[in-house]
Design a protein around this motif. Structure first.
Motif, PDB file in Angstrom:
ATOM      1  N   ARG A  66       0.869  -1.180   0.000  1.00 24.79           N
ATOM      2  CA  ARG A  66       0.000   0.000   0.000  1.00 24.79           C
ATOM      3  C   ARG A  66       0.905   1.230   0.000  1.00 24.79           C
ATOM      4  N   ALA A 115      -9.989   0.069  -2.934  1.00 27.85           N
ATOM      5  CA  ALA A 115      -8.816  -0.714  -2.534  1.00 27.85           C
ATOM      6  C   ALA A 115      -9.168  -2.195  -2.401  1.00 27.85           C
ATOM      7  N   ILE A 150      -1.149  -1.105  -4.458  1.00 26.56           N
ATOM      8  CA  ILE A 150      -2.233  -0.126  -4.513  1.00 26.56           C
ATOM      9  C   ILE A 150      -1.641   1.232  -4.176  1.00 26.56           C
ATOM     10  N   VAL A 160      -0.684   3.153   5.177  1.00 25.38           N
ATOM     11  CA  VAL A 160       0.160   2.813   4.030  1.00 25.38           C
ATOM     12  C   VAL A 160       1.489   2.235   4.510  1.00 25.38           C
TER      13      VAL A 160
END
Length: 205
Positions: free
Chosen positions: A6, A102, A113, A130
């Motif tokens: 992420r 997501a 992502i 993240v």
């Protein structure tokens, strides 16, 4: 099951962040664009519009039913509470749609992502969501010249937008990786993205 990276992508207005997002998408990343989501929420008939009309009045709604961005921009600059009231409406809706996109990307098998979040550094919650923060950086003068070249804004208006965002030092302090994009050609920028792609589970070939 493939681990999903992420990646939080951020940068000031005019930095080239959106271009980097597209380059990452070209390498197989799924991009979740918070600005695009917010624009959809405030488009004609968007889910945020009833609350915006109730909070700010119908003067802030265009005849087509969208947010009157120019009027809202003026209010935000003159009323310190206006931004907070607007964000209280928009941010929860952006968060829900971000999660939905997501989850969809994960189910489709994406290994990376990219969360394209202009206000990532300003948000107290995003850093924890993240794995890695990529900052696209450039000097304020470059930001101003780029934005004025593409938008009908005065230098003073662009400077106000820049001052409303996290300062350059703050963004750099939050970065795990930085791309300095003050004077790169498009091909040079693409090469930079290619060189770091492997860190995010993307092809660097």
């Amino acid at each position: 099951m493939v681990a999903v990276v992420r990646l939080g992508l951020t940068g000031g207005i005019g930095s080239g962040k959106s271009t980097v997002a597209r380059l990452l998408a070209d390498r197989g990343a799924a991009v979740v664009d918070a600005d695009a989501i917010a624009r959809d929420l405030t488009a004609p008939g968007g889910p945020a519009m009833p609350s915006i009309a109730a909070t700010f009045g119908h003067d802030f709604v265009t005849p087509e039913g969208a947010l009157n961005r120019e009027k809202m921009r003026t209010l935000v600059y003159t009323d310190p509470t206006a931004r907070q009231r607007l964000e209280a409406i928009i941010h929860p809706l952006v968060g829900l749609e971000t999660q939905r996109q997501a989850s969809s990307a994960v189910s489709q098998g994406h290994s990376c992502i990219v969360f394209d979040i202009p206000l990532l550094v300003e948000s107290p919650s995003w850093r924890q969501k993240v794995d890695h923060v990529l900052v696209v950086d450039c000097t304020p003068d470059v930001q101003i010249s780029r934005v004025m070249a593409r938008n009908p804004l005065t230098r003073n208006e662009v400077e106000k937008i820049i001052s409303s965002q996290a300062g350059r030092e703050r963004r750099l302090g939050a970065a795990d990786t930085v791309i300095f994009n003050a004077d790169l050609s498009f091909q040079e920028l693409a090469d930079e993205v290619r060189q770091i792609s492997h860190r995010f589970g993307l092809s660097s070939a």
